[in-house]
Scaffold this motif. Sequence first.
Motif, PDB file in Angstrom:
ATOM      1  N   PRO A 145       0.829  -1.220   0.000  1.00  0.00           N
ATOM      2  CA  PRO A 145       0.000   0.000   0.000  1.00  0.00           C
ATOM      3  C   PRO A 145       0.856   1.261   0.000  1.00  0.00           C
ATOM      4  CG  PRO A 145      -0.941  -1.623   1.478  1.00  0.00           C
ATOM      5  CD  PRO A 145       0.381  -2.185   1.031  1.00  0.00           C
ATOM      6  N   LEU A 146       1.955   1.259   0.766  1.00  0.00           N
ATOM      7  CA  LEU A 146       2.811   2.455   0.813  1.00  0.00           C
ATOM      8  C   LEU A 146       3.475   2.697  -0.543  1.00  0.00           C
ATOM      9  CD1 LEU A 146       4.114   4.737   2.457  1.00  0.00           C
ATOM     10  CD2 LEU A 146       5.992   3.155   2.993  1.00  0.00           C
ATOM     11  N   ALA A 147       4.054   1.632  -1.123  1.00  0.00           N
ATOM     12  CA  ALA A 147       4.731   1.791  -2.421  1.00  0.00           C
ATOM     13  C   ALA A 147       3.751   2.298  -3.478  1.00  0.00           C
ATOM     14  CB  ALA A 147       5.344   0.464  -2.853  1.00  0.00           C
ATOM     15  N   LEU A 148       2.517   1.849  -3.410  1.00  0.00           N
ATOM     16  CA  LEU A 148       1.537   2.254  -4.421  1.00  0.00           C
ATOM     17  C   LEU A 148       1.190   3.741  -4.331  1.00  0.00           C
ATOM     18  CD1 LEU A 148      -0.754  -0.915  -4.490  1.00  0.00           C
ATOM     19  CD2 LEU A 148       0.710  -0.082  -6.346  1.00  0.00           C
ATOM     20  N   THR A 149       1.420   4.349  -3.164  1.00  0.00           N
ATOM     21  CA  THR A 149       1.155   5.794  -3.077  1.00  0.00           C
ATOM     22  C   THR A 149       2.192   6.583  -3.884  1.00  0.00           C
ATOM     23  OG1 THR A 149       2.431   6.107  -1.057  1.00  0.00           O
ATOM     24  CG2 THR A 149       0.094   5.600  -0.774  1.00  0.00           C
ATOM     25  N   PHE A 150       3.374   5.987  -4.114  1.00  0.00           N
ATOM     26  CA  PHE A 150       4.431   6.671  -4.885  1.00  0.00           C
ATOM     27  C   PHE A 150       4.533   6.157  -6.324  1.00  0.00           C
ATOM     28  CE2 PHE A 150       5.888   6.679  -0.421  1.00  0.00           C
ATOM     29  CZ  PHE A 150       5.897   8.052  -0.223  1.00  0.00           C
ATOM     30  N   TYR A 151       3.807   5.079  -6.624  1.00  0.00           N
ATOM     31  CA  TYR A 151       3.983   4.381  -7.899  1.00  0.00           C
ATOM     32  C   TYR A 151       3.807   5.304  -9.116  1.00  0.00           C
ATOM     33  CZ  TYR A 151       3.198   1.214 -11.791  1.00  0.00           C
ATOM     34  OH  TYR A 151       3.273   0.595 -13.003  1.00  0.00           O
ATOM     35  N   ASP A 152       2.723   6.053  -9.139  1.00  0.00           N
ATOM     36  CA  ASP A 152       2.439   6.861 -10.341  1.00  0.00           C
ATOM     37  C   ASP A 152       3.537   7.872 -10.600  1.00  0.00           C
ATOM     38  OD1 ASP A 152       0.130   5.472 -10.710  1.00  0.00           O
ATOM     39  OD2 ASP A 152      -1.220   7.062 -10.038  1.00  0.00           O
ATOM     40  N   ILE A 153       3.997   8.503  -9.536  1.00  0.00           N
ATOM     41  CA  ILE A 153       5.011   9.548  -9.727  1.00  0.00           C
ATOM     42  C   ILE A 153       6.351   8.924 -10.134  1.00  0.00           C
ATOM     43  CG2 ILE A 153       5.554   9.743  -7.233  1.00  0.00           C
ATOM     44  CD1 ILE A 153       5.502  12.703  -9.539  1.00  0.00           C
TER      45      ILE A 153
END
Length: 241
Positions: free
Chosen positions: A28-36
């Motif tokens: 979940p944490l990694a996915l908050t940065f994934y798009d950028i």
Amino acid sequence: MAKNFTPKGNEATGAAKAVARAHAVYTPLALTFYDIIVHGLSNRFAWQCPTSRLTALYEANVSANHLEAGVGTGLFLDRSGKADFDRLVLLDINRNCLTRAARRLARFRPTLREVNLLESIAPPMAPFDSVGLTYVLHCLPGSMSEKLKAIDHLRPVMGEGAVLFGATILGRGGTPNRAARALFRVYNAKGVFDNREDDAEALSEGLKQRFETVEIDRQGCVALFRAKSAKGSLPLPLDGH
Ligand SMILES: C[S@@+](CC[C@H](N)C(=O)[O-])C[C@H]1O[C@@H](n2cnc3c(N)ncnc32)[C@H](O)[C@@H]1O
């Protein structure tokens, strides 16, 4: 259920571990940065394929009856310009991805399927008119022909004349810049990518064996593809499938 990828014993454990390593990164944490990180920075500065190329692929090919395989955060469906879907199914091996994408795409009331694309899709689903498969093949372990088994598992859920489209980052051919070479090294070492041997020829050949019309366009390290079987024809049979 037919297991097309996993052989027996230690090899089976190794193969299952490789499949797990390919998606363990999507917390979940990694996915908050994934798009950028992926679509904001890496596409531009490493892979040299503007994210707008991928968005355009979605705008041109997403139908009202769509399956998204390997959904990530759901960015491209969010930006596809679609006002609504008659039916939208999100498929992924990783529950965190499904949860995050479902939240983002809640306005389309998607159905979620937790599925390993390297195994048959069971229970089967009614046919779709379009299937998106973006940035998934370079994550899957094995040779291109092993990766393309994912497409063999998708073909039975593609209706007549349905389109398969997406993109994958190729480890061979082209001239990766320093940033791309560094990311290839790190991601392949961690098992997030397994694309050192992936090339456009094997991708093209594999798609042509399976579909009547195949278009591949290379932009930087990325191959964008679109493949279709003609209306009125069933997907081309393949030996052993
Ligand atoms: C690099 S991300 C791409 C996400 C999204 N398509 C995008 O372009 O932003 C790879 C996606 O494929 C999924 N994935 C990896 N291995 C898979 C497998 N064996 N079966 C199904 N999904 C898989 C991951 O969980 C993740 O959502």
